[in-house]
Design an enzyme around this catalytic site. Structure first.
Site, PDB file in Angstrom:
ATOM      1  CB  CYS A 136      -0.906  -0.101   1.154  1.00  0.00           C
ATOM      2  SG  CYS A 136      -1.746  -1.717   1.477  1.00  0.00           S
ATOM      3  CG  ASP A 190      -0.343  -8.605   6.617  1.00  0.00           C
ATOM      4  OD1 ASP A 190      -1.159  -8.228   5.918  1.00  0.00           O
ATOM      5  OD2 ASP A 190       1.029  -8.314   6.364  1.00  0.00           O
ATOM      6  CB  ILE A 246      13.191  -7.751 -18.948  1.00  0.00           C
ATOM      7  CG1 ILE A 246      12.204  -7.232 -18.087  1.00  0.00           C
ATOM      8  CG2 ILE A 246      13.613  -6.551 -19.720  1.00  0.00           C
ATOM      9  CD1 ILE A 246      12.666  -6.472 -16.829  1.00  0.00           C
TER      10      ILE A 246
END
EC number: 6.3.5.4
Length: 672
Positions: A2, A104, A301
């Site tokens: 977040c 959590d 990649i």
């Protein structure tokens, strides 16, 4: 994963503006597109906000942050993941704790209430940054994980302290100043930063493994720092001798890495893996596939330069594990086309467009509906995988070898490290008196960047150049290093300690990690940086990390059964994007960006660089008589020049508070 933000004012009766908190969350919407929350604690002068990326407990109402404790004493905003949290929750529940969510994050509140912060931190395992306000003590704690995987910044204003997961979050607050410091500018041009610093005046990072405590006393905020964890190698004489039980270390590495991978497969959403052609990511994919017994989604990649492309080995590993393999192939001009957007997210300059490549890869991960990938970052730091470590081992850790063996080592180093000269290895030996005094030698990992000082200093605008004329960037970095963690350690341990404190946190985990991953709402989990694994790796004797000409020897042996033979036998190749000088099309893309951001008008407006010196740098790069090794260095310097100008455009020229307010309006995020 977040984003977090908050305000702690000097006066308890100075209530933070709720919409400002919402705007701070909105400008990092990319970190948390699944919802937002804010809390202003009455009569405290404290408010937090949070932008949420839902990975564990997908119920938005139940898991919305910030969390407030049942007795209204504690306020928490958390970014990251705590592993092994189910066991901790069960123990706390048995002791009377009542949880409101399955997140959590909530374990911090209950651990802190019962055991205090110090005991709480010893139990937290994972990558995290959080803010915790304790109304009882009128104090706020800003905490960052042990290696600095998750970012956390703070600054002081006339009113108090503002913090957030990204610099732009702080800049969204109208009272936070937005200006370069001259020292910060200097360090942006030479790549390596002073730990805990940023490019901007007055803005600090919480250092890895550190708690910053802000407490209010008599209407004033007092700020203190406390190191709760550090990279602690054994004293040199504590390592076992030549009769070491090699197999026990191989088994120990395998055991700890498997546990770290298994814990990081915990999520309420699908988990994939990044896959290059290196031992690290191949080991992570192999263990993940074995642990889940499913086809793991792997993302690779690919570059259009054979010297830098690792897709053939990645394809072999993907086939061996039955992975669902996605390859993103990048052409020369793809990288600079997205350079400006990448700098918005990195919030610092980058010397190589690998950061852009990883930004583009996280886009594709997001498009494939994955929010979580496991990565191989940290392996080279723990097991001495970089060319700089082998060089320091050869120069400072093998005094006992006969001259003939030392000569063969030297020849091998010269032969195998040509691509890295001027970037990851210095063109010529560079000595920093401050580093020599602190640790006995100047680590090879900082030499290429400190040696850029003579190139970078003339590039700085005259007035700012005068401010740093007597400034020693090497001393500024060396002064931050804890001498007690260096004294009595093996030379290889000292070199690894410096890399972990500088390049790992300031480069690999920022513009090569969190910032470009979370730019597209994608959480990366570097299993090698599990601190239980790391603490075990620190005990592996240096000659088992680098054995003969094999770097990461103990890891190779631990993962031998998983790896393709070509990879098991292959020497470490640092994962980089092809520099600009390697492709005319790529160089033209650089010139196009320079026409916009390094024009005389743009340079004069920003007041950061000397335009004549900028022109001279480009002329030297385009001179066919300039040696390739010097062009590698100039590629990096030009990227940094572009970077500082783009940073000025993004964060000083742009009205960031207004941009944040507009972003909140577009999202429909508003205070009640």
């Amino acid at each position: 994963m977040c984003g977090i933000a908050g305000i702690f004012n000097q006066r308890a009766d100075q209530t933070p503006d709720a919409q400002t908190l919402v705007n701070m969350a909105a400008i990092m919407h990319h970190r948390g597109p699944d919802g937002f929350g804010y809390e202003v604690m009455p009569d405290t002068g404290v408010g937090f906000s949070h932008a949420r990326l839902s990975i564990i407990d997908l119920n938005e109402d139940r898991a919305r942050q910030p969390f407030v404790s049942a007795d209204q004493r504690l306020l928490l905003a958390h970014n990251g993941e705590f592993y092994d949290f189910k066991r901790i929750r069960a123990d706390l529940t048995a002791r009377g704790a009542r949880f409101r969510s399955k997140s959590d994050s909530e374990i911090v509140l209950h651990l802190f209430e019962r055991e205090g912060l110090d005991a709480t931190l010893t139990q937290l395992r994972g990558e995290f940054a959080f803010a915790l306000y304790d109304q009882q003590d009128d104090a706020m704690y800003l905490v960052r994980d042990r290696f600095g995987i998750k970012p956390l910044y703070y600054t002081e204003t006339d009113d108090g302290v503002v913090f957030g997961s990204e610099l732009k979050v702080l800049f969204a607050h109208p009272k936070v100043k937005r200006e370069f410091s001259s020292e910060g500018l200097y360090h942006q041009l030479i790549q390596v930063m002073v730990p805990g610093s940023t490019a901007f005046a007055g803005i600090r990072q919480v250092a890895p493994g550190q708690v910053v405590k802000i407490e209010r006393r008599d209407g004033q905020l007092q700020i203190s720092e406390h190191q709760y964890w550090d990279v602690n190698f054994p004293l040199e004489q504590e390592y076992p001798g030549d009769d070491v039980d090699e197999q026990s270390y191989i088994d120990g590495v395998r055991k700890h890495l498997l546990e770290a991978v298994q814990l990081r497969l915990t999520a309420d959403v699908p988990v994939g893996c990044y896959l290059s052609g290196g031992i690290d990511s191949c080991a992570i994919l192999g263990l993940s596939a074995a642990a889940t017994q499913t086809s793991v989604k792997a993302f690779t990649i690919g570059f259009d330069s054979a010297e830098y492309d690792e897709t053939p080995i990645a394809e072999e590993m993907a086939a061996a594990t039955g992975a669902d393999h996605h390859i993103m192939r990048l052409n020369a001009d793809d990288l600079y086309d997205h350079f400006v957007k990448t700098i918005w997210h990195t919030e610092r300059t980058i010397y190589n467009t690998l950061g852009v490549a990883k930004y583009l890869m996280s886009q594709q991960v997001h498009a494939a509906n994955y929010k979580v990938v496991l990565t191989g970052e940290g392996s080279d730091e723990l097991f001495a995988g970089y060319p700089a470590f082998r060089k320091d081992m050869f120069l400072h850790g093998l005094d006992h070898l006969p001259e003939s063996e030392r000569k063969s080592w030297q020849e091998l180093l010269e032969k195998n490290n040509k691509l890295f000269k001027g970037a990851m290895l210095a063109r010529e030996e560079f000595v920093s008196p401050a580093f020599n005094a602190k640790m006995g030698f100047t680590p090879s990992c900082v030499q290429p960047w400190l040696s850029c000082a003579d190139v970078a200093l003339p590039l700085i605008a005259a007035d700012r150049r005068a401010e740093v004329a007597e400034y020693d960037p090497g001393k500024a970095i060396a002064d931050t290093l804890d001498e007690t963690m260096l004294r009595g350690r093996h030379p290889l341990d000292r070199a690894q300690y410096v890399w972990i404190k500088t390049m790992l946190e300031g480069q690999i985990l920022t513009w090569g990690g969190d910032r470009v991953d979370m730019a597209n709402s994608m959480e990366a989990r570097p299993a090698f940086l599990d601190h239980h694994l790391a603490e075990y790796a620190f005990t592996v004797p240096p000659h088992l990390r680098i054995k003969g000409n094999k770097e990461k020897y103990v890891l190779r042996e631990a993962m031998k059964g998983l790896l393709p033979e070509v990879l098991y036998k292959r020497e470490k190749f640092a994962f980089m994007a092809p520099p600009a000088h390697t492709d005319p099309k790529k160089w033209q893309a650089v010139v196009k960006l320079a026409d916009q951001f390094l024009s005389e008008e743009a340079v004069q407006e920003a007041g950061l660089l000397d335009f004549a010196a900028v022109q001279e740098t480009f002329a030297k790069h385009e001179d066919e008589n300039t040696a390739i090794e010097e062009k590698v260095q100039l590629d990096a310097v030009i990227n940094h020049m572009l970077g500082v100008q783009i940073l000025h455009h993004h964060f000083i020229k742009t009205d960031v508070p207004a941009l944040a307010a507009q972003r909140a309006k577009e999202l429909g995020w508003k205070s009640c």
